[in-house]
Scaffold this active site. Sequence first.
Site, short mmCIF file in Angstrom:
data_model
loop_
_atom_site.label_atom_id
_atom_site.label_comp_id
_atom_site.label_asym_id
_atom_site.label_seq_id
_atom_site.Cartn_x
_atom_site.Cartn_y
_atom_site.Cartn_z
N ASP A 1 -9.23 -16.57 -15.80
CA ASP A 1 -10.09 -16.96 -14.85
C ASP A 1 -11.24 -17.94 -15.37
O ASP A 1 -12.08 -17.77 -16.30
CB ASP A 1 -10.53 -15.89 -14.13
N ASP B 1 -1.96 -1.39 -3.78
CA ASP B 1 -2.14 -0.58 -4.98
C ASP B 1 -1.27 -0.66 -6.07
O ASP B 1 0.04 -1.38 -5.77
CB ASP B 1 -2.58 0.98 -4.59
N ASN C 1 -0.28 4.68 -0.24
CA ASN C 1 -1.01 5.95 0.27
C ASN C 1 -1.58 5.64 1.57
O ASN C 1 -2.37 6.53 1.93
CB ASN C 1 -2.07 6.21 -0.90
N HIS D 1 -4.01 -17.21 -4.72
CA HIS D 1 -5.15 -16.37 -3.89
C HIS D 1 -6.33 -17.37 -3.51
O HIS D 1 -7.23 -16.57 -2.58
CB HIS D 1 -5.53 -15.22 -4.86
N ASP D 2 -6.37 -18.26 -4.26
CA ASP D 2 -7.64 -19.12 -3.80
C ASP D 2 -7.04 -20.38 -2.74
O ASP D 2 -8.21 -21.03 -2.41
CB ASP D 2 -8.25 -19.93 -4.92
N ASP E 1 -4.08 3.87 2.81
CA ASP E 1 -5.36 3.74 2.86
C ASP E 1 -5.82 2.25 3.12
O ASP E 1 -6.81 1.83 3.48
CB ASP E 1 -6.42 3.93 1.70
N ASP F 1 -4.98 -10.61 -15.42
CA ASP F 1 -5.91 -11.56 -15.19
C ASP F 1 -7.28 -11.22 -15.98
O ASP F 1 -7.74 -10.21 -15.73
CB ASP F 1 -6.37 -11.54 -13.60
N ASP G 1 0.89 -1.15 0.13
CA ASP G 1 0.03 -0.05 0.01
C ASP G 1 0.81 1.39 0.10
O ASP G 1 1.54 1.75 1.12
CB ASP G 1 -0.99 -0.02 1.34
N GLU H 1 -7.14 -21.07 -16.16
CA GLU H 1 -7.75 -21.65 -15.02
C GLU H 1 -9.07 -22.67 -15.28
O GLU H 1 -10.07 -22.19 -15.59
CB GLU H 1 -8.19 -20.64 -14.06
#
Length: 559
Positions: A202, A29, A23, A331-332, A25, A98, A21, A258
């Site tokens: 995907d 990003d 910034n 990520h899964d 928040d 992706d 990150d 995928e």
Amino acid sequence: MNKAWWKESVVYQIYPRSFADSNGDGIGDLNGITSKLDYLQKLGVDVIWLSPVYRSPNADNGYDISDYEAIMKEFGTMEDYDRMLKAAHEHGIRVVMDLVVNHTSDEHKWFIESIESRSSRTNPKRDYYIWRDPVDGHEPNNWGSNFSGSAWKLDEKTGQYYLHLFAEKQPDLNWSNPAVRREVFDMMTRWCEKGIDGFRMDVISLISKPEGLPDAAVMGGGLYGDPNICANGPHVHEYLQEMRKTVLSRFDLMTVGECAGVTLEEAKKYANAAGTELNMVFQFEHVGLDGGDGIKWSTKKMPLVPLKENLSKWQNGLDGVAWNSLYFCNHDQPRIVSRLGNDSDQYRERSAKAIATVLHMMQGTPYVYQGEELGMTNYPWKSVDEFNDLESINGYYELTEKAGMKPEELFPMIAHKSRDNARTPMQWDDSDNAGFTTGKPWLAVNPNYRKINAKEQVARPDSVFNYYRQLISLRHSSELIVYGHYELLLPDDPDLFVYRRYLDDKELLCAANLSEHARTFDIPERFRSGRVLIQNMPEHDVRDGQIAPYEAYVLLKSE
């Protein structure tokens, strides 16, 4: 030998929301990614695959896209993207996007027009999605969503249902409509012209639905029909060949699909050596081996003998006719060191290195998921309220409230297999929030970041990070490792993963003990005088016939 740059590459997957990150928040990003390119260059990876960065309302963390040609506001701007792409190329790193085109967000302009066109079903956008009338007053068939519940959502005003194989806010596109395919191919072309280097596609195996949309089998203990009835549908290869002809063949790209429900024989169609569709596929058989009875949730350890059998089937089955994707993490998927290895202080690093060794020495393109190169572990979840992942939350409530499972029995299973285990923020250093953000992170940081972080590991020569650097360097320097054939040894051994690779007169032996107890292992005679290419216990003479818990090494046969 059919050589290609993407066969000789190592890919690093970035989940932008959790990577860095810039910034404050609390959300990763694009500028955060740009700031870490030196780190990725030092690791030695050739390609970064970005999970979706497109505009999205984030019902499924970016896999619900409302505009394919705009950047999610939390991630920055298109100018930030262009700067990141240029900087990556300057670092010698390619960028793969992706591509999520089985479905869109329900906030995409196509779906909004599809909804608004309900009074006139002849409006062309209505046919961009899959709408059906009720059958006997209920859903058109018994299909379940991959995120629990029915795969159909009723639109009250028109009395029709639309299909969503994932969340309600992710309506499936109607790929049988040539106008949809044209829209998708035109969008892909514009990204390629921007200078990207490929696509990870995907759930691409689901884009062609079975004719007539028949009911699906209900798996053990399930409440709905299996949505994988849509896998490898009747026209999927036709659509991908059209994509290849229209877009992919015009650019020098890496493409990986995928492919839920893909079989070995189907993979040979998707990723054939003739290059008529994609370069490679992700199959899921091996990462499902520690699933529960009829559901994915369990606390089981990944069983080694079935794992060896499955990976070997794919190694040998695709050799010379297609190409493998090598992965344990994304990520899964929960963290592999917590599934197959041992995430205790005693064995975490050694087991992370051992698992990496057996994967990276195989034939195929290896994928490293952010934090895997540090040996990051599953998060110690205490309550379902801590989850962000829709699949985990929906699964918990459906199975406890509708299927009658006891919360105290189910929760540990979901905690172990939740996708959120992979999505906790990247652990950069031992400062607050692991150096991921100066604000409040969107998802909790694993509390073990003070001892598991990139800053410490980059500086320590015997770290998991520097072991990954060695593995990646070996692949870059060896045709044997990239292109060699594969043979599994000791297939029935419950602890040892041993195989050989061979190409012309060159040969190597990869051996790993993926258990908590020491074993004896008699190295084949022709390797005993060979050179050690890499080992995770360099203090040990591997030729003494002993192999310690989670020890791994690779021997190159003497010439």
